[in-house]
Each structure stands twice: as C-alpha cells, then as structure tokens.
Design a protein around this motif. Structure first.
Motif, PDB file in Angstrom:
ATOM      1  N   ILE A   4      35.074   5.945   0.807  1.00  0.00           N
ATOM      2  CA  ILE A   4      36.255   5.705   1.358  1.00  0.00           C
ATOM      3  C   ILE A   4      35.784   4.550   1.595  1.00  0.00           C
ATOM      4  N   ALA A   5      34.649   3.836   1.633  1.00  0.00           N
ATOM      5  CA  ALA A   5      34.268   2.448   1.582  1.00  0.00           C
ATOM      6  C   ALA A   5      34.492   1.809  -0.044  1.00  0.00           C
ATOM      7  N   TYR A   6      33.421   2.998  -1.254  1.00  0.00           N
ATOM      8  CA  TYR A   6      34.034   3.018  -2.543  1.00  0.00           C
ATOM      9  C   TYR A   6      35.117   2.303  -2.755  1.00  0.00           C
ATOM     10  N   ASN A   7      36.094   3.766  -2.562  1.00  0.00           N
ATOM     11  CA  ASN A   7      37.771   3.584  -3.012  1.00  0.00           C
ATOM     12  C   ASN A   7      38.155   2.279  -2.144  1.00  0.00           C
ATOM     13  N   THR A   8      38.373   1.849  -0.644  1.00  0.00           N
ATOM     14  CA  THR A   8      39.280   0.931  -0.478  1.00  0.00           C
ATOM     15  C   THR A   8      38.487  -0.726  -1.118  1.00  0.00           C
ATOM     16  N   LEU A   9      37.061  -0.979  -1.253  1.00  0.00           N
ATOM     17  CA  LEU A   9      36.402  -1.774  -1.889  1.00  0.00           C
ATOM     18  C   LEU A   9      36.667  -1.707  -3.628  1.00  0.00           C
ATOM     19  N   VAL A  10      36.675  -0.538  -3.981  1.00  0.00           N
ATOM     20  CA  VAL A  10      37.176  -1.095  -5.403  1.00  0.00           C
ATOM     21  C   VAL A  10      38.163  -1.364  -5.551  1.00  0.00           C
ATOM     22  N   GLY A  11      39.875  -1.295  -5.245  1.00  0.00           N
ATOM     23  CA  GLY A  11      41.097  -1.951  -4.630  1.00  0.00           C
ATOM     24  C   GLY A  11      40.663  -3.203  -4.571  1.00  0.00           C
ATOM     25  N   GLY A  12      40.043  -3.508  -3.452  1.00  0.00           N
ATOM     26  CA  GLY A  12      39.995  -4.670  -2.737  1.00  0.00           C
ATOM     27  C   GLY A  12      39.471  -5.364  -4.003  1.00  0.00           C
ATOM     28  N   VAL A  13      38.292  -5.279  -4.377  1.00  0.00           N
ATOM     29  CA  VAL A  13      37.627  -6.099  -4.862  1.00  0.00           C
ATOM     30  C   VAL A  13      38.265  -6.574  -6.515  1.00  0.00           C
ATOM     31  N   THR A  14      38.850  -5.733  -6.925  1.00  0.00           N
ATOM     32  CA  THR A  14      39.699  -5.805  -8.518  1.00  0.00           C
ATOM     33  C   THR A  14      40.514  -6.241  -7.937  1.00  0.00           C
ATOM     34  N   ALA A  15      41.214  -6.462  -6.879  1.00  0.00           N
ATOM     35  CA  ALA A  15      42.750  -6.603  -7.141  1.00  0.00           C
ATOM     36  C   ALA A  15      42.571  -8.033  -6.493  1.00  0.00           C
ATOM     37  N   GLY A  16      41.634  -8.742  -5.515  1.00  0.00           N
ATOM     38  CA  GLY A  16      41.362  -9.473  -5.320  1.00  0.00           C
ATOM     39  C   GLY A  16      40.677 -11.600  -6.464  1.00  0.00           C
ATOM     40  N   ILE A  17      40.134 -10.174  -7.622  1.00  0.00           N
ATOM     41  CA  ILE A  17      39.300 -11.610  -8.613  1.00  0.00           C
ATOM     42  C   ILE A  17      40.364 -11.368  -9.700  1.00  0.00           C
ATOM     43  N   GLY A  18      41.545  -9.985  -9.920  1.00  0.00           N
ATOM     44  CA  GLY A  18      43.068  -9.809 -10.783  1.00  0.00           C
ATOM     45  C   GLY A  18      43.627 -11.111 -10.109  1.00  0.00           C
ATOM     46  N   ALA A  19      43.642 -11.648  -8.657  1.00  0.00           N
ATOM     47  CA  ALA A  19      44.306 -12.621  -7.915  1.00  0.00           C
ATOM     48  C   ALA A  19      44.556 -13.894  -8.712  1.00  0.00           C
ATOM     49  N   ILE A  20      43.002 -14.163  -8.515  1.00  0.00           N
ATOM     50  CA  ILE A  20      42.616 -15.527  -8.812  1.00  0.00           C
ATOM     51  C   ILE A  20      43.141 -15.867 -10.341  1.00  0.00           C
ATOM     52  N   ILE A  21      42.508 -15.123 -10.391  1.00  0.00           N
ATOM     53  CA  ILE A  21      42.806 -15.068 -13.203  1.00  0.00           C
ATOM     54  C   ILE A  21      44.613 -15.490 -12.990  1.00  0.00           C
ATOM     55  N   ASN A  22      45.203 -14.637 -12.124  1.00  0.00           N
ATOM     56  CA  ASN A  22      46.939 -14.696 -11.854  1.00  0.00           C
ATOM     57  C   ASN A  22      47.151 -15.322 -10.968  1.00  0.00           C
ATOM     58  N   LYS A  23      46.828 -16.615 -10.393  1.00  0.00           N
ATOM     59  CA  LYS A  23      46.558 -17.056 -10.111  1.00  0.00           C
ATOM     60  C   LYS A  23      48.167 -18.419 -10.197  1.00  0.00           C
ATOM     61  N   LYS A  24      49.438 -18.634  -9.140  1.00  0.00           N
ATOM     62  CA  LYS A  24      50.323 -19.238  -9.100  1.00  0.00           C
ATOM     63  C   LYS A  24      49.299 -20.597  -9.734  1.00  0.00           C
ATOM     64  N   VAL A  29      44.489   5.333  -2.972  1.00  0.00           N
ATOM     65  CA  VAL A  29      44.022   5.781  -3.866  1.00  0.00           C
ATOM     66  C   VAL A  29      43.391   7.008  -3.145  1.00  0.00           C
ATOM     67  N   TYR A  30      42.166   7.043  -2.463  1.00  0.00           N
ATOM     68  CA  TYR A  30      40.862   8.116  -1.901  1.00  0.00           C
ATOM     69  C   TYR A  30      42.349   9.158  -1.249  1.00  0.00           C
ATOM     70  N   GLU A  80      29.875  12.249  -9.704  1.00  0.00           N
ATOM     71  CA  GLU A  80      29.568  13.562  -9.508  1.00  0.00           C
ATOM     72  C   GLU A  80      29.522  14.216  -7.535  1.00  0.00           C
ATOM     73  N   ASN A  81      29.425  13.256  -6.753  1.00  0.00           N
ATOM     74  CA  ASN A  81      29.188  13.508  -5.612  1.00  0.00           C
ATOM     75  C   ASN A  81      30.119  13.395  -5.344  1.00  0.00           C
ATOM     76  N   GLU A  82      31.210  12.645  -5.373  1.00  0.00           N
ATOM     77  CA  GLU A  82      32.255  12.164  -4.569  1.00  0.00           C
ATOM     78  C   GLU A  82      33.638  13.296  -5.901  1.00  0.00           C
ATOM     79  N   ALA A  83      33.668  13.707  -6.558  1.00  0.00           N
ATOM     80  CA  ALA A  83      34.223  14.899  -7.039  1.00  0.00           C
ATOM     81  C   ALA A  83      34.597  15.734  -6.452  1.00  0.00           C
ATOM     82  N   GLU A 107      31.494  10.836   3.386  1.00  0.00           N
ATOM     83  CA  GLU A 107      33.134  10.462   3.574  1.00  0.00           C
ATOM     84  C   GLU A 107      32.872   8.662   4.036  1.00  0.00           C
ATOM     85  N   PRO A 108      32.189   8.291   4.314  1.00  0.00           N
ATOM     86  CA  PRO A 108      32.088   7.193   5.138  1.00  0.00           C
ATOM     87  C   PRO A 108      32.565   6.133   3.715  1.00  0.00           C
ATOM     88  N   LYS A 109      30.935   6.656   3.005  1.00  0.00           N
ATOM     89  CA  LYS A 109      30.679   5.608   2.029  1.00  0.00           C
ATOM     90  C   LYS A 109      31.796   6.001   0.420  1.00  0.00           C
TER      91      LYS A 109
END
Ligand SMILES: [Zn+2]
Length: 292
Positions: free
Chosen positions: A27-47, A70-71, A277-280, A23-25
C-alpha cells in the motif's frame, strides 16, 4: 534527471524495508509512487503564478489518492485466481487505469478528472472530458515489448486475449528465461504450451497481470517531458500532428530500470527478494515470491 534519480533512490529504500506481512508495504509503495511522481510532475508543469511548494503539495495529495486506486486495481486480480475466470482482468484493468489516469492528471498539473485512459495492447485509448474526445494513441515502447514476445512465441491465443483483454502468446519454451512458465515483457504475456487451464494457469495469469500493470505504474514520469514536448510542438507542426497519435511511454523504460537494476534482475535467489515479484505473487495469491 535529478527527479528520476530521486524516484529511483526512494523506490530502492522502500523496497529494502522488510516485513512479513507485505500488505502495508505494498500500500505504501503504490500510494507513494503515485504521490511522488505526481508531485514532481506538478512542479515541472506548474503554472507561472503558482508557487512550487503549492504545486507539489496538490500533485502529491491527488497522486496519493490515484496510487491508492492503482493498488486496488492490482489487488482485484486475485479474483482471476480465486474464481478461475479471466474476465476479471477487464475489471482490474479498469480500476487500475482510473487510478493511473488520476496520477497522470496530477503530474500534468491539470484537473484530476480531465483525462482517462484504457490500454489495449500497444494502443492507449484516451478519453478527454469537456469537450469529450476519444483518441487512440500508439505506444512505441509497449509495442517493442509486444514485438519481442511475438518473436519469442509460436502462436497468438486470440481467445484467451479476448477473455482477459490482454495479448497472450504461447511457445514450447521461453528461450530468454527457460525456467519460467509465464513471462511479461510489456502489456501482454508469453506462456509455455503446458499452461492452458487449471489452478496454476489462473494463479500465474493473475500474477502476470500485476506485472503488466507495473509496466504502466510510473506513467506520471511521462509528464516530466511535457514542457519539452510543448516546445517541440510549437516549433515543428509535423511533431504536433504526430504527437496526437503517438504517446511516448517512458514509463516502460522506468519499469525496466526498476526491475533489472534496483531489483537486481530476475535470476536465482535475487528473484525471491525482488519487490515487484513479491508484490505480484502476494496480491494475486497471498504468497511471497518464494516459499521460505
Ligand atoms: Zn513474476
């Protein structure tokens, strides 16, 4: 390209960490996938007047929140297995899509409530707030995956598809992986004819629902291409018209890379160590992918 490599390396490190309680793994995976993809995207699309580290911080924090939802959406699929009722798939998808939309909005560097989506098969229903619009958009990669399952199936089960809101196909044997009784190659499932009801059916259905969500979870990456898409739209009016109705779902390919390269494919003992597979299995029926 650098950003993609970073995400894949980060995903690999996270997936290698061992833990008895997943479970902790997860939660970490899902929140960090969201955080990291959004953070990088925000730099690419920065004003233009925005500092890159401020854009990243904002995207990362909002993305973490989206990833947590998402989790929760993925986890709600346990209700399908526990209550043996496919209609919970509509609920889990609604929650998952809300979280996924927040990640996308953060990656695009726009207000987190500005756009929402809900996917039905290969159609992405896109809602925009202020002014409110609803646009159905075609997802080519998701369509390709569904076409692959159609070609490998003998029938389409429209009743089950309606009950779960997810395309469900049947065949006598899954030819590309005969040891499986259920498979997800996109936003839909292929089951063997032996699996129509009973506890195992609902357990497998809940598990496969999580795989369908895994095909969407990297959709923040789709916004890495926004500057390119905007340039093309300015240059080619035809592309601008097309872009309104077609959504390039690179998140589908990202999942394939994640599953087959980082997770070393679906076969043999590697299956047991495969994070996806383990997550599913853990979120749907609280078990690891393989009994030790
Ligand atoms: Zn699986």
């Amino acid at each position: 390209m650098k950003q993609l490599c970073f995400i894949l390396i980060f995903s690999f490190i996270l997936q290698q960490t061992r833990s008895q309680n997943l479970e902790p793994k997860i939660i970490a995976y899902n929140t960090l996938v969201g955080g990291v993809t959004a953070g990088i995207g925000a730099i690419i699309n920065k004003k233009k007047d925005q500092k890159w580290h401020k854009a990243f911080a904002k995207g990362f924090v909002v993305g973490l929140g989206g990833g947590a939802i998402v989790y929760s959406g993925k986890k709600l699929n346990y209700l399908i297995a526990e209550r043996q009722n496919l209609s919970y798939a509509w609920v889990s998808r609604a929650v998952f899509s809300a979280g996924n939309s927040i990640v996308e909005n953060a990656a695009a560097n726009r207000d987190f409530w500005s756009q929402w989506h809900y996917d039905v098969g290969f159609i992405r229903l896109e809602f925009k707030t202020g002014p409110f619009t609803l646009t159905p958009r075609f997802m080519p990669s998701t369509f390709g995956g569904l076409l692959f399952m159609t070609l490998n199936s003998t029938s389409f089960d429209y009743k089950t598809s309606l009950r779960s809101g997810t395309f469900t196909f049947y065949t006598d044997k899954i030819r590309y992986e005969p040891r499986l009784v259920g498979s997800t190659a996109s936003n839909g499932f292929l089951f063997t004819d032996t699996l129509h009801s009973g506890k195992i059916f609902y357990d497998v259905y809940a598990h496969e629902m999580i795989h369908a969500f895994q095909f969407q979870e990297f959709s923040g990456i789709n916004h890495f291409f926004d500057p390119l898409s905007n340039k093309l739209q300015e240059k080619y009016p035809f592309y601008k018209k097309l872009n309104k109705w077609i959504y390039i779902d690179a998140s589908y390919e990202a999942m394939l890379v994640n599953y087959f390269i980082i997770n070393q494919g679906p076969k043999g003992k590697l299956y047991c160590r495969n994070y996806l597979e383990n997550e599913a299995e853990f979120l749907s029926v609280r078990r690891c992918a393989c009994i030790p």
